[in-house]
Write a protein that holds these residues in place. Structure first.
Motif, PDB file in Angstrom:
ATOM      1  N   LEU A 119       0.858  -1.185   0.000  1.00 12.72           N
ATOM      2  CA  LEU A 119       0.000   0.000   0.000  1.00 12.72           C
ATOM      3  C   LEU A 119       0.892   1.232   0.000  1.00 12.72           C
ATOM      4  O   LEU A 119       1.770   1.379   0.857  1.00 12.72           O
ATOM      5  CB  LEU A 119      -0.912  -0.002   1.229  1.00 12.72           C
ATOM      6  N   GLN A 120       0.684   2.136  -0.982  1.00  9.73           N
ATOM      7  CA  GLN A 120       1.553   3.289  -1.169  1.00  9.73           C
ATOM      8  C   GLN A 120       0.777   4.599  -1.091  1.00  9.73           C
ATOM      9  O   GLN A 120      -0.431   4.652  -1.329  1.00  9.73           O
ATOM     10  CB  GLN A 120       2.259   3.205  -2.529  1.00  9.73           C
ATOM     11  N   ARG A 121       1.525   5.662  -0.766  1.00 12.48           N
ATOM     12  CA  ARG A 121       0.958   7.008  -0.674  1.00 12.48           C
ATOM     13  C   ARG A 121       1.078   7.672  -2.045  1.00 12.48           C
ATOM     14  O   ARG A 121       2.166   7.902  -2.556  1.00 12.48           O
ATOM     15  CB  ARG A 121       1.703   7.810   0.394  1.00 12.48           C
ATOM     16  N   ALA A 122      -0.060   7.969  -2.665  1.00  8.72           N
ATOM     17  CA  ALA A 122      -0.075   8.500  -4.028  1.00  8.72           C
ATOM     18  C   ALA A 122       0.668   9.835  -4.118  1.00  8.72           C
ATOM     19  O   ALA A 122       0.519  10.701  -3.249  1.00  8.72           O
ATOM     20  CB  ALA A 122      -1.511   8.676  -4.507  1.00  8.72           C
ATOM     21  N   PRO A 123       1.487  10.013  -5.175  1.00  7.51           N
ATOM     22  CA  PRO A 123       2.275  11.238  -5.315  1.00  7.51           C
ATOM     23  C   PRO A 123       1.663  12.242  -6.293  1.00  7.51           C
ATOM     24  O   PRO A 123       0.754  11.912  -7.071  1.00  7.51           O
ATOM     25  CB  PRO A 123       3.601  10.707  -5.874  1.00  7.51           C
ATOM     26  N   ARG A 124       2.201  13.451  -6.247  1.00  6.72           N
ATOM     27  CA  ARG A 124       1.914  14.499  -7.220  1.00  6.72           C
ATOM     28  C   ARG A 124       3.213  15.206  -7.558  1.00  6.72           C
ATOM     29  O   ARG A 124       4.098  15.327  -6.711  1.00  6.72           O
ATOM     30  CB  ARG A 124       0.912  15.525  -6.662  1.00  6.72           C
ATOM     31  N   SER A 125       3.314  15.672  -8.802  1.00  4.78           N
ATOM     32  CA  SER A 125       4.521  16.390  -9.220  1.00  4.78           C
ATOM     33  C   SER A 125       4.125  17.539 -10.132  1.00  4.78           C
ATOM     34  O   SER A 125       3.252  17.384 -10.994  1.00  4.78           O
ATOM     35  CB  SER A 125       5.480  15.444  -9.947  1.00  4.78           C
ATOM     36  N   VAL A 147       7.853  15.791  -0.338  1.00 11.61           N
ATOM     37  CA  VAL A 147       8.712  14.634  -0.086  1.00 11.61           C
ATOM     38  C   VAL A 147      10.158  15.112  -0.130  1.00 11.61           C
ATOM     39  O   VAL A 147      10.646  15.570  -1.164  1.00 11.61           O
ATOM     40  CB  VAL A 147       8.496  13.528  -1.132  1.00 11.61           C
ATOM     41  N   ALA A 148      10.854  15.027   0.977  1.00 12.43           N
ATOM     42  CA  ALA A 148      12.206  15.583   1.102  1.00 12.43           C
ATOM     43  C   ALA A 148      13.287  14.622   0.635  1.00 12.43           C
ATOM     44  O   ALA A 148      13.148  13.402   0.716  1.00 12.43           O
ATOM     45  CB  ALA A 148      12.462  15.968   2.559  1.00 12.43           C
ATOM     46  N   SER A 149      14.376  15.223   0.135  1.00 12.64           N
ATOM     47  CA  SER A 149      15.642  14.518  -0.139  1.00 12.64           C
ATOM     48  C   SER A 149      15.486  13.321  -1.078  1.00 12.64           C
ATOM     49  O   SER A 149      16.122  12.289  -0.890  1.00 12.64           O
ATOM     50  CB  SER A 149      16.291  14.068   1.176  1.00 12.64           C
ATOM     51  N   GLN A 150      14.635  13.471  -2.086  1.00  2.27           N
ATOM     52  CA  GLN A 150      14.448  12.389  -3.054  1.00  2.27           C
ATOM     53  C   GLN A 150      15.088  12.748  -4.394  1.00  2.27           C
ATOM     54  O   GLN A 150      15.008  13.894  -4.845  1.00  2.27           O
ATOM     55  CB  GLN A 150      12.964  12.117  -3.258  1.00  2.27           C
ATOM     56  N   PRO A 151      15.756  11.793  -5.054  1.00  4.59           N
ATOM     57  CA  PRO A 151      16.336  12.067  -6.365  1.00  4.59           C
ATOM     58  C   PRO A 151      15.254  12.206  -7.423  1.00  4.59           C
ATOM     59  O   PRO A 151      14.389  11.338  -7.572  1.00  4.59           O
ATOM     60  CB  PRO A 151      17.210  10.831  -6.623  1.00  4.59           C
ATOM     61  N   VAL A 152      15.287  13.307  -8.132  1.00  3.27           N
ATOM     62  CA  VAL A 152      14.298  13.599  -9.169  1.00  3.27           C
ATOM     63  C   VAL A 152      15.031  14.007 -10.446  1.00  3.27           C
ATOM     64  O   VAL A 152      15.982  14.790 -10.396  1.00  3.27           O
ATOM     65  CB  VAL A 152      13.339  14.725  -8.729  1.00  3.27           C
ATOM     66  N   PHE A 207       9.568  16.955 -14.559  1.00  2.00           N
ATOM     67  CA  PHE A 207      10.276  16.282 -13.479  1.00  2.00           C
ATOM     68  C   PHE A 207       9.747  14.851 -13.376  1.00  2.00           C
ATOM     69  O   PHE A 207       8.535  14.611 -13.471  1.00  2.00           O
ATOM     70  CB  PHE A 207      10.076  17.003 -12.148  1.00  2.00           C
ATOM     71  N   THR A 208      10.655  13.911 -13.172  1.00  4.16           N
ATOM     72  CA  THR A 208      10.294  12.493 -13.066  1.00  4.16           C
ATOM     73  C   THR A 208      10.909  11.893 -11.811  1.00  4.16           C
ATOM     74  O   THR A 208      12.112  12.016 -11.568  1.00  4.16           O
ATOM     75  CB  THR A 208      10.779  11.709 -14.297  1.00  4.16           C
ATOM     76  N   PHE A 209      10.042  11.245 -11.020  1.00  8.46           N
ATOM     77  CA  PHE A 209      10.472  10.576  -9.798  1.00  8.46           C
ATOM     78  C   PHE A 209      10.273   9.080  -9.988  1.00  8.46           C
ATOM     79  O   PHE A 209       9.196   8.618 -10.370  1.00  8.46           O
ATOM     80  CB  PHE A 209       9.644  11.083  -8.615  1.00  8.46           C
ATOM     81  N   ALA A 210      11.317   8.290  -9.727  1.00 10.14           N
ATOM     82  CA  ALA A 210      11.266   6.848  -9.977  1.00 10.14           C
ATOM     83  C   ALA A 210      10.457   6.080  -8.948  1.00 10.14           C
ATOM     84  O   ALA A 210      10.100   4.920  -9.164  1.00 10.14           O
ATOM     85  CB  ALA A 210      12.685   6.287 -10.029  1.00 10.14           C
ATOM     86  N   GLY A 211      10.155   6.716  -7.807  1.00 13.77           N
ATOM     87  CA  GLY A 211       9.381   6.056  -6.771  1.00 13.77           C
ATOM     88  C   GLY A 211      10.246   5.305  -5.778  1.00 13.77           C
ATOM     89  O   GLY A 211      11.457   5.132  -5.965  1.00 13.77           O
ATOM     90  N   ASN A 212       9.625   4.875  -4.684  1.00 16.32           N
ATOM     91  CA  ASN A 212      10.291   4.038  -3.689  1.00 16.32           C
ATOM     92  C   ASN A 212       9.257   3.092  -3.091  1.00 16.32           C
ATOM     93  O   ASN A 212       8.157   2.947  -3.637  1.00 16.32           O
ATOM     94  CB  ASN A 212      10.988   4.889  -2.616  1.00 16.32           C
ATOM     95  N   PRO A 258       4.789   5.574  -5.182  1.00 16.04           N
ATOM     96  CA  PRO A 258       5.002   5.104  -6.551  1.00 16.04           C
ATOM     97  C   PRO A 258       5.635   6.172  -7.445  1.00 16.04           C
ATOM     98  O   PRO A 258       5.710   7.350  -7.078  1.00 16.04           O
ATOM     99  CB  PRO A 258       3.592   4.759  -7.037  1.00 16.04           C
ATOM    100  N   ALA A 259       6.082   5.764  -8.612  1.00 21.40           N
ATOM    101  CA  ALA A 259       6.695   6.672  -9.576  1.00 21.40           C
ATOM    102  C   ALA A 259       5.675   7.703 -10.072  1.00 21.40           C
ATOM    103  O   ALA A 259       4.474   7.430 -10.153  1.00 21.40           O
ATOM    104  CB  ALA A 259       7.253   5.885 -10.749  1.00 21.40           C
ATOM    105  N   VAL A 260       6.193   8.882 -10.413  1.00 23.57           N
ATOM    106  CA  VAL A 260       5.318   9.931 -10.938  1.00 23.57           C
ATOM    107  C   VAL A 260       6.126  10.865 -11.815  1.00 23.57           C
ATOM    108  O   VAL A 260       7.305  11.105 -11.578  1.00 23.57           O
ATOM    109  CB  VAL A 260       4.645  10.724  -9.787  1.00 23.57           C
ATOM    110  N   SER A 261       5.474  11.388 -12.856  1.00 19.49           N
ATOM    111  CA  SER A 261       6.073  12.397 -13.722  1.00 19.49           C
ATOM    112  C   SER A 261       5.091  13.545 -13.857  1.00 19.49           C
ATOM    113  O   SER A 261       3.883  13.341 -13.977  1.00 19.49           O
ATOM    114  CB  SER A 261       6.378  11.839 -15.115  1.00 19.49           C
TER     115      SER A 261
END
Length: 310
Positions: free
Chosen positions: A204-210, A244-249, A289-294, A298-301
């Motif tokens: 179960l994941q927390r849905a992202p926005r970018s 979301v802090a300190s994440q590679p984007v 911007f594209t985040f690969a997720g963890n 989940p991943a989001v662009s």
């Protein structure tokens, strides 16, 4: 508060709702439907040989095991579940029940369900998620039924951030055999019960926005473009979206007329999830911007932001 209904076809007809022994899901599962938590607790304690209330050996005996097995369990088609900060998420579940010839899944006092839980076991869950309605089952043979349903989640009512983890699926079948579950002295020896624990697992994941914004627009060729944005995720504790802090984007660019993005550079989000970098303008195109997720997000662009270079 919605009441659950059972829809079953062919030889598997409607199952009883057990409204007399259910408790509000706000107590049992944290949500807006109803769940026979009281009955399940009593069954589990009877199976353990102890009274649910006194801890002593129950006078009513122990439920007998039904000749039932669960198989082929799929939750969300094998994919992680992403839940936003609000709204509702309906997660499809499918499974198969194989049963002995003496088990009538269509009996009015037979109840079956598939649920998700977090915790050590189905008998001792930290939290449980269920559907608004019980599964629908179709008999594919005299001893096999194919079932489908949903797990319905209201994040703002049911979830906390700590729930972004692995959940397990459990199924159960109860045959009350005309026993009144409301009675003070239930004869558990007449009640049939079987459950399947840890039938499948799902993240179960927390849905992202970018978001992204490249400025100035338009821009002269060779000039500096500043690209800003934000990476956020659902905060189930607050019912809002937080950075979301300190994440590679990755900052990516797609040339006008092309269908493929390429990575320009990688940066890290700020303490508040902010994103900011600069590039030199060269040709018309789109930045995103594209985040690969963890594990928990989940991943989001972001949608591409078009820049007119003159």
């Amino acid at each position: 508060m919605r009441a659950r209904a059972t829809v079953v076809t062919v030889a598997v007809a409607g199952a009883v709702a057990l409204s007399a022994v259910v408790v509000p899901a706000a107590q049992a599962a944290g949500g807006g439907s109803r769940h026979p938590a009281g009955a399940l607790k009593a069954l589990h304690t009877a199976l353990a040989g102890k009274s649910a209330f006194t801890g002593a050996s129950p006078a009513g005996g122990v439920p007998y095991p039904l000749d039932v097995t669960f198989g082929g369990v799929k939750v969300n088609k094998g994919r992680p579940i992403a839940a936003g900060a609000d709204g509702r998420v309906s997660v499809p579940v499918t499974f198969q029940i194989t049963h002995g010839a003496g088990v009538d899944l269509g009996a009015e006092d037979v109840q079956l369900d598939l649920v998700l839980y977090r915790g050590a076991s189905f008998a001792h869950p930290v939290k449980t998620l269920i559907g608004d309605y019980a599964p629908s089952c179709t008999a594919t043979s005299a001893t096999v039924a194919s079932c489908s349903g949903t797990i319905d989640i209201a994040p703002s009512e049911q979830l906390d951030n700590v729930d972004a983890s692995v959940w397990k699926a459990a199924g159960y079948v109860i045959d009350w055999n005309d026993v009144d579950p409301r009675a003070d002295d239930v004869d558990w020896t007449k009640v049939g019960y079987t459950e399947g624990d840890a039938l499948a697992s799902v993240q179960l994941q927390r849905a992202p926005r970018s978001t992204v914004d490249a400025a100035p627009e338009p821009v002269k060729k060779g000039k500096t473009l500043t690209v800003t944005g934000k990476l956020a995720r659902a905060n189930w504790d607050t019912g809002l979206y937080g950075g979301v802090a300190s994440q590679p984007v990755k900052l990516q660019f797609r040339k006008k007329g092309s269908s493929a993005y390429s990575t320009v550079k990688t940066l890290k989000s700020s303490a508040g999830g902010g994103l900011k970098t600069t590039v030199t303008a060269s040709v018309d195109g789109y930045y995103r911007f594209t985040f690969a997720g963890n594990v928990t997000v989940p991943a989001v662009s972001s949608a591409g932001d078009f820049v007119d270079v003159r």
